[in-house]
Write an enzyme that holds these catalytic residues in place. Structure first.
Site, PDB file in Angstrom:
ATOM      1  N   ARG A 265      94.978   7.363  15.746  1.00 30.38           N
ATOM      2  CA  ARG A 265      95.748   7.563  16.701  1.00 30.38           C
ATOM      3  C   ARG A 265      96.298   8.858  16.625  1.00 30.38           C
ATOM      4  O   ARG A 265      96.511   9.752  17.553  1.00 30.38           O
ATOM      5  CB  ARG A 265      96.725   6.457  16.910  1.00 30.38           C
ATOM      6  CG  ARG A 265      97.825   6.742  17.853  1.00 30.38           C
ATOM      7  CD  ARG A 265      98.829   5.926  18.226  1.00 30.38           C
ATOM      8  NE  ARG A 265      99.197   4.827  17.256  1.00 30.38           N
ATOM      9  CZ  ARG A 265     100.198   5.174  16.375  1.00 30.38           C
ATOM     10  NH1 ARG A 265     100.700   6.352  15.935  1.00 30.38           N
ATOM     11  NH2 ARG A 265     100.186   4.163  15.453  1.00 30.38           N
TER      12      ARG A 265
ATOM     13  N   TYR B  72      96.293  13.948  43.761  1.00 27.09           N
ATOM     14  CA  TYR B  72      95.469  12.819  43.685  1.00 27.09           C
ATOM     15  C   TYR B  72      96.522  11.513  43.815  1.00 27.09           C
ATOM     16  O   TYR B  72      97.605  11.704  43.190  1.00 27.09           O
ATOM     17  CB  TYR B  72      94.708  12.788  42.333  1.00 27.09           C
ATOM     18  CG  TYR B  72      94.523  11.522  41.717  1.00 27.09           C
ATOM     19  CD1 TYR B  72      93.415  10.742  42.546  1.00 27.09           C
ATOM     20  CD2 TYR B  72      94.806  10.988  40.681  1.00 27.09           C
ATOM     21  CE1 TYR B  72      93.173   9.585  42.111  1.00 27.09           C
ATOM     22  CE2 TYR B  72      94.479   9.726  40.331  1.00 27.09           C
ATOM     23  CZ  TYR B  72      93.478   8.914  41.055  1.00 27.09           C
ATOM     24  OH  TYR B  72      93.065   7.973  40.640  1.00 27.09           O
TER      25      TYR B  72
ATOM     26  N   ASP C 278      96.408  20.820  37.424  1.00 27.45           N
ATOM     27  CA  ASP C 278      95.238  19.905  37.412  1.00 27.45           C
ATOM     28  C   ASP C 278      93.977  20.511  37.830  1.00 27.45           C
ATOM     29  O   ASP C 278      93.806  20.870  38.880  1.00 27.45           O
ATOM     30  CB  ASP C 278      95.485  18.664  38.165  1.00 27.45           C
ATOM     31  CG  ASP C 278      94.549  17.731  38.271  1.00 27.45           C
ATOM     32  OD1 ASP C 278      93.164  17.801  37.645  1.00 27.45           O
ATOM     33  OD2 ASP C 278      94.645  16.527  38.549  1.00 27.45           O
TER      34      ASP C 278
ATOM     35  N   LYS D  21      85.475  13.154  35.210  1.00 24.37           N
ATOM     36  CA  LYS D  21      84.852  13.865  36.071  1.00 24.37           C
ATOM     37  C   LYS D  21      83.730  14.827  35.569  1.00 24.37           C
ATOM     38  O   LYS D  21      83.038  14.369  34.917  1.00 24.37           O
ATOM     39  CB  LYS D  21      85.942  14.453  37.191  1.00 24.37           C
ATOM     40  CG  LYS D  21      87.211  13.395  37.441  1.00 24.37           C
ATOM     41  CD  LYS D  21      86.470  12.066  38.225  1.00 24.37           C
ATOM     42  CE  LYS D  21      87.559  11.190  38.147  1.00 24.37           C
ATOM     43  NZ  LYS D  21      88.866  11.111  38.250  1.00 24.37           N
TER      44      LYS D  21
END
Ligand code: PLP
Length: 387
Positions: free
Chosen positions: A49, A101, A173, A198
């Site tokens: 992690r 978004y 972004d 994406k």
């Protein structure tokens, strides 16, 4: 890899890094934990992690491609968007665009409603609205350009300068374009983030994200929080994204070549009311796109004549396009923002952002462009017969 062009750096990332066996491609390290050499004698990694070699390889190349000091790989794009909020305390103000978004909008508005920070949702293309927001001395200004789904652009350099003048950090972004087409940090932003789901991964088989900070201290703070709240990306996903990234420049070239042809086709089609694509000369930000981006990208939206009934008929008659959320994969996708990607936004907010029921968004893939256009042609013809 300094001195090499972006396409070379994307391909060469992690190559020859394996010290043990000389594996050409950086191996996947799936181990969740790492042994200590002895009492209090840690190696480079101790728990996945916190740090993982495969994730570190991806973080490093993403920081390099965006021109930042630190990359933090997250489990999703929204986790990357969420991570930015760790820079804010309850009295800090964040400014977001009104047409971002839908998932980002839902995230920020709900966190603000819980009192985590203060929020202003503004049309960043409206100079007065932006100036009014900056007067309130925000801590963080978020930019999404081109915006999802209407492909509106804002001037990163100008907003970064105005935001810095009031002491705000600027985060961009960059999901729609990737570092191959837009370099927000070079334009003055402090942080850039992606849904690597994406274009960066490009093969529609991973959900992941990344945040890159220009400044080492901010990057270290974000990396600390990513471990603290447990949103770091998995090793396997990081491997897949690293693999996809190697062909990013090549894919983007084909995506765009196809997108240009598709936009030209749509503009001239009688069933199409309006096309939103920055590559079109009459797009309100065409000149800005030429200056700020190295090309126009592969995302576009259009209004179908006949409203939602025509949209339904279009979708029902497409053979090649897949009706699905998401974008940036090699395959062409089509979606209805109001009921899909932006369903997390109330209808009034959608209307304010200009998202109508007849709006359709397409992510142009890298199939043969004649096949893509022929599919749209027959779908659009059917959309009008249905009226
Ligand atoms: N930012 C943009 C522009 C997006 O389009 C998306 C997802 O569609 C996200 C962020 C969120 O990313 P993810 O779905 O990987 O959580």
């Amino acid at each position: 890899m300094t001195g090499y062009k972006l396409a070379t750096r994307a391909v060469r990332a992690g190559i020859n890094s394996d010290q043990h066996h000389g594996a050409v491609v950086a191996p996947i390290h799936l181990s969740s934990t790492y042994s200590l050499k002895g009492f209090n004698q840690k190696r480079d990694f101790d728990y996945s992690r916190t740090g993982n070699p495969t994730r570190a390889t991806l973080a490093k190349v993403m920081a390099d491609l965006e021109g930042g000091a630190v990359g933090v790989v997250t489990s999703t794009g929204l986790a990357a968007a969420h991570l930015l909020c760790q820079l804010l305390t309850t009295d800090d103000l964040m400014v977001i665009p009104h047409d971002c978004y839908g998932g980002s909008y839902r995230l920020y508005t709900h966190l603000a409603n819980k009192g985590n920070f203060k929020l202003l949702v503004v049309d960043q293309n409206d100079p007065q609205a932006l100036a009014d927001a900056l007067v309130r001395r925000p801590k963080l200004v978020l930019i999404e350009t081109p915006s999802n789904p209407l492909l509106r652009l804002v001037d990163i350099e100008a907003i970064a300068k105005a935001s810095h003048d009031v002491g705000a950090l600027v985060a961009v972004d960059n999901t729609f374009l990737s570092p191959f087409l837009q370099q927000p940090l070079a334009l003055g932003a402090d942080i850039v983030f992606h849904s690597t789901t994406k274009f960066i991964n490009g093969h529609t088989d991973v959900v992941a994200g990344v945040v890159i900070a220009k400044d080492q201290a901010i990057g270290d703070e974000l990396a600390w929080w990513a471990n603290c709240i447990g949103i770091t990306g998995s090793a396997f996903d990081s491997y897949l994204v690293s693999r996809g990234l190697k062909t990013l420049p090549l894919r983007m070239k084909q995506h765009q070549e196809n997108a240009n042809r598709v936009a030209e086709f749509l503009v001239n089609h009688p069933a199409v009311e309006k096309v939103y694509y920055p590559g079109l000369a009459d797009h309100p930000s065409h000149e800005l796109a030429k200056r700020q981006q190295s090309d126009f990208g592969a995302m576009m939206s259009f209004e179908v004549k006949g409203g939602v009934e025509a949209v339904k008929a279009l979708f029902a008659n497409l053979e090649l396009f897949t009706l699905a959320q998401s974008l940036g994969g090699v395959e062409s996708l089509i979606s209805h923002p109001s009921t899909m990607t932006h369903a997390g936004m109330e209808l009034e907010a959608q209307e304010a952002a200009g998202i109508s029921q007849s709006l359709v968004r397409i992510a142009v893939g890298i199939e043969d462009v004649e096949d893509i256009i022929n599919d749209l042609r027959q779908g659009l013809a059917a959309s009008q017969q249905a009226l």
